[in-house]
Design a protein around this motif. Sequence first.
Motif, short mmCIF file in Angstrom:
data_model
loop_
_atom_site.label_atom_id
_atom_site.label_comp_id
_atom_site.label_asym_id
_atom_site.label_seq_id
_atom_site.Cartn_x
_atom_site.Cartn_y
_atom_site.Cartn_z
N UNK A 162 0.86 -1.19 0.00
CA UNK A 162 0.00 0.00 0.00
C UNK A 162 0.90 1.24 0.00
N UNK A 163 0.57 2.24 -0.83
CA UNK A 163 1.29 3.52 -0.79
C UNK A 163 0.47 4.52 0.02
N UNK A 164 1.19 5.26 0.89
CA UNK A 164 0.53 6.22 1.78
C UNK A 164 0.88 7.64 1.38
N UNK A 165 -0.11 8.52 1.40
CA UNK A 165 0.05 9.89 0.92
C UNK A 165 -0.43 10.87 1.99
N UNK A 166 0.12 12.11 1.94
CA UNK A 166 -0.33 13.14 2.89
C UNK A 166 -1.73 13.64 2.52
N UNK A 167 -2.01 13.70 1.23
CA UNK A 167 -3.29 14.28 0.77
C UNK A 167 -3.90 13.43 -0.33
N UNK A 168 -5.25 13.49 -0.43
CA UNK A 168 -5.97 12.72 -1.45
C UNK A 168 -5.54 13.12 -2.87
N UNK B 290 2.50 10.24 11.57
CA UNK B 290 2.72 9.75 10.20
C UNK B 290 2.42 10.88 9.20
N UNK B 291 1.38 11.66 9.49
CA UNK B 291 1.02 12.76 8.58
C UNK B 291 2.11 13.83 8.55
N UNK B 292 2.69 14.12 9.73
CA UNK B 292 3.79 15.11 9.78
C UNK B 292 4.97 14.63 8.95
N UNK B 293 5.26 13.35 9.04
CA UNK B 293 6.38 12.78 8.29
C UNK B 293 6.09 12.86 6.78
N UNK B 294 4.88 12.43 6.39
CA UNK B 294 4.52 12.46 4.96
C UNK B 294 4.57 13.88 4.40
N UNK B 295 4.17 14.86 5.24
CA UNK B 295 4.12 16.25 4.78
C UNK B 295 5.51 16.78 4.44
#
Length: 340
Positions: free
Chosen positions: A67-73, A129-134
């Motif tokens: 699965x690939x994870x993204x900060x935004x849709x 996780x969101x802070x990291x992705x951002x």
Amino acid sequence: MPAMCASSNILEPSEANIQYCADLLRSDHLVAVPTETVYGLAGNSFSEAAVRKIFQTKGRPLIDPLISHFAEAEAAFECVESNTEAKLLAQSLWPGPLTMVLPKKPIVPDLVTAGLPSAAIRVPAHPVFRKLLAQLDFPLAAPSANPFGYVSPTRASHVAVTLGDRVTAILDAGPCSHGIESTIIDLRVPSSPRILRPGPIPAGVIAAILKIPEVSLLEATPTSGPQLAPGMLSKHYSPKASIRILPHGESAHAALSVPDNLRTAIIFNQRPAQLPDTSADLFWLSESDDLEAVARNFFHLLQKCDQAGYDQLIVEAAPDQELGLAINDRLRRAAAKASL
Ligand code: TXA
Ligand code: MG
């Protein structure tokens, strides 16, 4: 230097440590990250070197897509051919524990999708996780951070015990709030979406958003032979101890008799009103009838019992509805014997 716990690679999720982990990921290292579902083993989705390391570290076969994870849709939908149904679900359920499978665009490396023409995408809700992705200009491929086939990790310590010497850093944000993996929905045929893996978001919620009567659930596929949903093996999530499933609500003493030669633990959904008379050790996943707590504590208790050296676990099934379906899916697979 990042602030570390003594002689370990477990890091508290401070701004400096998140930045340090972003740097590691930019140079193709792997970082174990907290998500709202389970801890993930993250690497740059767009880097073949990083993705290869993920498969190697987990001992995962290359036919099992990530699965690939993204900060935004918006960023997620740039990697796939999306549709109205996917956008509707994203609006209501992202960030959150929902993964969508859609036709992939060439930008996603074939290694990530195990050569499939589809990709799995998710926008996670966990603030760390969101802070990291951002901080990154690429998505993060992240399977659960456990050796292939073993119990999924819901705490940093679970990752440290099983993969600790093989990941550069583990970001520790405490126990995961859901405790089981995301719901995966196949939206390649938007008029008939189907759930490939039940999870925290029940089928009824998805059906209501899409204004359709129901969303079907794909049954587990066998350990050998063609895979309808790759990676969905009937044996998975398994501790070293063998597992016997106790039907939900059953507390008949006969069913709780245990052989003397096996160190046995019995795991109930909730604290029994009356403790049964048995030689086994007793545990429960929630104090009262709370399915969310059952899900949150499920993998943790399996890990704990394994570390405590039990030979056999007798685990009460959850009720077969909503979140209970997702818990029972994990329980059935954890209890399955490897087929030859
Ligand atoms: O909650 C989660 O989803 C966690 C956290 C870390 O985000 N991740 C996770 O990943 O559970 P993993 O690798 O343990 O499970 C991913 C599963 C695969 O085994 C496969 O069944 C399914 O996602 N999958 C991925 N890509 C797919 C595709 N293109 N088509 C069908 N199924 C796919
Ligand atoms: Mg997994």
